[in-house]
Design a protein around this motif. Structure first.
Motif, PDB file in Angstrom:
ATOM      1  N   ASP A   1       0.860  -1.178   0.000  1.00  0.00           N
ATOM      2  CA  ASP A   1       0.000   0.000   0.000  1.00  0.00           C
ATOM      3  C   ASP A   1       0.900   1.233   0.000  1.00  0.00           C
ATOM      4  O   ASP A   1       2.134   1.128   0.007  1.00  0.00           O
ATOM      5  CB  ASP A   1      -0.973  -0.020   1.193  1.00  0.00           C
ATOM      6  CG  ASP A   1      -0.286  -0.039   2.553  1.00  0.00           C
ATOM      7  OD1 ASP A   1       0.921   0.279   2.646  1.00  0.00           O
ATOM      8  OD2 ASP A   1      -0.976  -0.352   3.536  1.00  0.00           O
ATOM      9  N   ALA A   2       0.289   2.403  -0.027  1.00  0.00           N
ATOM     10  CA  ALA A   2       1.063   3.643  -0.135  1.00  0.00           C
ATOM     11  C   ALA A   2       2.056   3.793   1.023  1.00  0.00           C
ATOM     12  O   ALA A   2       3.199   4.222   0.817  1.00  0.00           O
ATOM     13  CB  ALA A   2       0.126   4.846  -0.204  1.00  0.00           C
ATOM     14  N   ARG A   3       1.656   3.424   2.220  1.00  0.00           N
ATOM     15  CA  ARG A   3       2.551   3.527   3.377  1.00  0.00           C
ATOM     16  C   ARG A   3       3.747   2.595   3.222  1.00  0.00           C
ATOM     17  O   ARG A   3       4.896   2.985   3.471  1.00  0.00           O
ATOM     18  CB  ARG A   3       1.784   3.204   4.661  1.00  0.00           C
ATOM     19  CG  ARG A   3       2.605   3.375   5.932  1.00  0.00           C
ATOM     20  CD  ARG A   3       1.786   3.085   7.183  1.00  0.00           C
ATOM     21  NE  ARG A   3       1.129   1.790   7.156  1.00  0.00           N
ATOM     22  CZ  ARG A   3       1.720   0.627   7.472  1.00  0.00           C
ATOM     23  NH1 ARG A   3       2.983   0.599   7.831  1.00  0.00           N
ATOM     24  NH2 ARG A   3       1.042  -0.502   7.437  1.00  0.00           N
ATOM     25  N   ALA A   4       3.486   1.375   2.782  1.00  0.00           N
ATOM     26  CA  ALA A   4       4.569   0.404   2.603  1.00  0.00           C
ATOM     27  C   ALA A   4       5.531   0.854   1.504  1.00  0.00           C
ATOM     28  O   ALA A   4       6.738   0.622   1.600  1.00  0.00           O
ATOM     29  CB  ALA A   4       3.996  -0.968   2.289  1.00  0.00           C
ATOM     30  N   ILE A   5       4.996   1.499   0.468  1.00  0.00           N
ATOM     31  CA  ILE A   5       5.867   2.007  -0.602  1.00  0.00           C
ATOM     32  C   ILE A   5       6.851   3.020  -0.031  1.00  0.00           C
ATOM     33  O   ILE A   5       8.040   2.994  -0.353  1.00  0.00           O
ATOM     34  CB  ILE A   5       5.029   2.612  -1.753  1.00  0.00           C
ATOM     35  CG1 ILE A   5       4.260   1.501  -2.472  1.00  0.00           C
ATOM     36  CG2 ILE A   5       5.914   3.384  -2.730  1.00  0.00           C
ATOM     37  CD1 ILE A   5       3.228   2.006  -3.462  1.00  0.00           C
ATOM     38  N   LYS A   6       6.366   3.908   0.839  1.00  0.00           N
ATOM     39  CA  LYS A   6       7.262   4.888   1.470  1.00  0.00           C
ATOM     40  C   LYS A   6       8.373   4.182   2.252  1.00  0.00           C
ATOM     41  O   LYS A   6       9.526   4.602   2.226  1.00  0.00           O
ATOM     42  CB  LYS A   6       6.482   5.790   2.421  1.00  0.00           C
ATOM     43  CG  LYS A   6       5.635   6.847   1.767  1.00  0.00           C
ATOM     44  CD  LYS A   6       4.991   7.713   2.845  1.00  0.00           C
ATOM     45  CE  LYS A   6       3.853   8.550   2.375  1.00  0.00           C
ATOM     46  NZ  LYS A   6       4.137   9.492   1.331  1.00  0.00           N
ATOM     47  N   GLU A   7       7.999   3.114   2.946  1.00  0.00           N
ATOM     48  CA  GLU A   7       8.961   2.396   3.797  1.00  0.00           C
ATOM     49  C   GLU A   7      10.058   1.700   2.997  1.00  0.00           C
ATOM     50  O   GLU A   7      11.179   1.575   3.479  1.00  0.00           O
ATOM     51  CB  GLU A   7       8.232   1.368   4.661  1.00  0.00           C
ATOM     52  CG  GLU A   7       7.328   1.988   5.710  1.00  0.00           C
ATOM     53  CD  GLU A   7       6.444   0.965   6.415  1.00  0.00           C
ATOM     54  OE1 GLU A   7       6.560  -0.251   6.128  1.00  0.00           O
ATOM     55  OE2 GLU A   7       5.624   1.392   7.257  1.00  0.00           O
ATOM     56  N   VAL A   8       9.730   1.253   1.788  1.00  0.00           N
ATOM     57  CA  VAL A   8      10.716   0.502   0.997  1.00  0.00           C
ATOM     58  C   VAL A   8      11.137   1.261  -0.262  1.00  0.00           C
ATOM     59  O   VAL A   8      11.689   0.676  -1.197  1.00  0.00           O
ATOM     60  CB  VAL A   8      10.197  -0.918   0.640  1.00  0.00           C
ATOM     61  CG1 VAL A   8       9.992  -1.748   1.889  1.00  0.00           C
ATOM     62  CG2 VAL A   8       8.940  -0.851  -0.203  1.00  0.00           C
ATOM     63  N   ARG A   9      10.899   2.553  -0.278  1.00  0.00           N
ATOM     64  CA  ARG A   9      11.194   3.365  -1.465  1.00  0.00           C
ATOM     65  C   ARG A   9      12.643   3.192  -1.924  1.00  0.00           C
ATOM     66  O   ARG A   9      12.911   3.083  -3.113  1.00  0.00           O
ATOM     67  CB  ARG A   9      10.888   4.830  -1.165  1.00  0.00           C
ATOM     68  CG  ARG A   9      11.173   5.831  -2.260  1.00  0.00           C
ATOM     69  CD  ARG A   9      10.103   5.960  -3.308  1.00  0.00           C
ATOM     70  NE  ARG A   9       8.791   6.228  -2.830  1.00  0.00           N
ATOM     71  CZ  ARG A   9       8.212   7.410  -2.731  1.00  0.00           C
ATOM     72  NH1 ARG A   9       8.867   8.488  -3.066  1.00  0.00           N
ATOM     73  NH2 ARG A   9       6.982   7.522  -2.312  1.00  0.00           N
ATOM     74  N   THR A  10      13.590   3.167  -1.001  1.00  0.00           N
ATOM     75  CA  THR A  10      14.996   3.019  -1.375  1.00  0.00           C
ATOM     76  C   THR A  10      15.242   1.678  -2.057  1.00  0.00           C
ATOM     77  O   THR A  10      15.963   1.605  -3.063  1.00  0.00           O
ATOM     78  CB  THR A  10      15.902   3.165  -0.135  1.00  0.00           C
ATOM     79  OG1 THR A  10      15.675   4.452   0.444  1.00  0.00           O
ATOM     80  CG2 THR A  10      17.369   3.024  -0.495  1.00  0.00           C
ATOM     81  N   GLN A  11      14.627   0.615  -1.548  1.00  0.00           N
ATOM     82  CA  GLN A  11      14.792  -0.706  -2.161  1.00  0.00           C
ATOM     83  C   GLN A  11      14.118  -0.772  -3.530  1.00  0.00           C
ATOM     84  O   GLN A  11      14.643  -1.407  -4.457  1.00  0.00           O
ATOM     85  CB  GLN A  11      14.240  -1.792  -1.248  1.00  0.00           C
ATOM     86  CG  GLN A  11      15.052  -1.981   0.017  1.00  0.00           C
ATOM     87  CD  GLN A  11      14.542  -3.132   0.840  1.00  0.00           C
ATOM     88  OE1 GLN A  11      14.587  -4.278   0.393  1.00  0.00           O
ATOM     89  NE2 GLN A  11      14.033  -2.831   2.034  1.00  0.00           N
ATOM     90  N   LEU A  12      12.973  -0.116  -3.678  1.00  0.00           N
ATOM     91  CA  LEU A  12      12.310  -0.059  -4.984  1.00  0.00           C
ATOM     92  C   LEU A  12      13.193   0.683  -5.990  1.00  0.00           C
ATOM     93  O   LEU A  12      13.334   0.256  -7.140  1.00  0.00           O
ATOM     94  CB  LEU A  12      10.943   0.628  -4.863  1.00  0.00           C
ATOM     95  CG  LEU A  12       9.851  -0.171  -4.165  1.00  0.00           C
ATOM     96  CD1 LEU A  12       8.669   0.724  -3.814  1.00  0.00           C
ATOM     97  CD2 LEU A  12       9.407  -1.349  -5.024  1.00  0.00           C
ATOM     98  N   ALA A  13      13.790   1.780  -5.541  1.00  0.00           N
ATOM     99  CA  ALA A  13      14.694   2.541  -6.408  1.00  0.00           C
ATOM    100  C   ALA A  13      15.890   1.680  -6.826  1.00  0.00           C
ATOM    101  O   ALA A  13      16.298   1.695  -7.991  1.00  0.00           O
ATOM    102  CB  ALA A  13      15.162   3.808  -5.700  1.00  0.00           C
ATOM    103  N   THR A  14      16.414   0.904  -5.902  1.00  0.00           N
ATOM    104  CA  THR A  14      17.539   0.023  -6.202  1.00  0.00           C
ATOM    105  C   THR A  14      17.159  -1.011  -7.253  1.00  0.00           C
ATOM    106  O   THR A  14      17.940  -1.293  -8.175  1.00  0.00           O
ATOM    107  CB  THR A  14      18.045  -0.665  -4.918  1.00  0.00           C
ATOM    108  OG1 THR A  14      18.507   0.339  -4.013  1.00  0.00           O
ATOM    109  CG2 THR A  14      19.169  -1.645  -5.210  1.00  0.00           C
ATOM    110  N   LEU A  15      15.962  -1.583  -7.132  1.00  0.00           N
ATOM    111  CA  LEU A  15      15.488  -2.558  -8.131  1.00  0.00           C
ATOM    112  C   LEU A  15      15.432  -1.941  -9.523  1.00  0.00           C
ATOM    113  O   LEU A  15      15.869  -2.539 -10.510  1.00  0.00           O
ATOM    114  CB  LEU A  15      14.093  -3.075  -7.764  1.00  0.00           C
ATOM    115  CG  LEU A  15      13.978  -4.185  -6.758  1.00  0.00           C
ATOM    116  CD1 LEU A  15      12.508  -4.474  -6.465  1.00  0.00           C
ATOM    117  CD2 LEU A  15      14.674  -5.441  -7.258  1.00  0.00           C
TER     118      LEU A  15
END
Length: 176
Positions: free
Chosen positions: A7-21
């Motif tokens: 969800d939107a909150r979880a995206i904020k929490e893992v934003r750095t890992q998403l960017a790395t992917l």
């Protein structure tokens, strides 16, 4: 491996890992709409748009985690047109290069199909670079190749590539 819907909150929490992917996939040469030299401003803008779409309910973001780290993700862009409520576009299948050929893509694809079914989206479609390894994944999963568009997009390093379109019918709508 765990696959979860973010969800939107979880995206904020893992934003750095998403960017790395995403950085990893672009560096590996995958055609995902970005060119080489992807910077923090572009990454932040992209993931902010995804987060807003998830919050609005027009997009689903699934993430694959292994040992607490994101190793892959995939998105379902849910058609918002009144006459398109039966379909979703599979987008941005990202699997970290260290996890290729370990079942992450297959698991994400299966999870995306389950999500689509739960949302009553019976038709999934996608595009991918012609001749890429992803084609094997989609064919093995039962997707039908529709055709190829020449010079549809540029690879991150600026080479024009053909794109191929696939679809899969999860269920058919009853005709009136």
């Amino acid at each position: 491996m765990i696959i979860r819907r973010l969800d939107a909150r979880a995206i904020k929490e893992v934003r750095t890992q998403l960017a790395t992917l995403l950085l990893d996939a672009v560096a590996d040469g995958h055609s995902l709409g970005f060119l080489a030299g992807l910077d923090d401003v572009q990454l932040e803008a992209y993931w902010s748009r995804v987060e807003a779409d998830v919050l609005r309910g027009s997009r689903v973001l699934l993430a694959a985690e292994r040992n607490g780290l994101l190793v892959g993700s995939v998105q379902l862009d849910l058609c918002q047109k009144p006459n398109g409520s039966n379909r979703a576009e599979l987008q941005k299948m990202l699997v970290h290069c260290t996890m290729h050929r370990r079942g992450v893509g297959t698991a994400l694809l299966q999870a995306a199909e389950i999500e689509a079914l739960s949302l009553r989206r019976g038709l999934l479609f996608l595009d991918t670079e012609a001749g890429s390894g992803a084609e094997q994944l989609y064919q093995k999963a039962g997707y039908t190749r529709v055709g190829e568009l020449p010079e549809y997009c540029s690879s991150p390093n600026g080479h024009w590539r053909a794109t191929v379109i696939y679809y899969k019918t999860l269920f058919s709508r009853a005709r009136p």
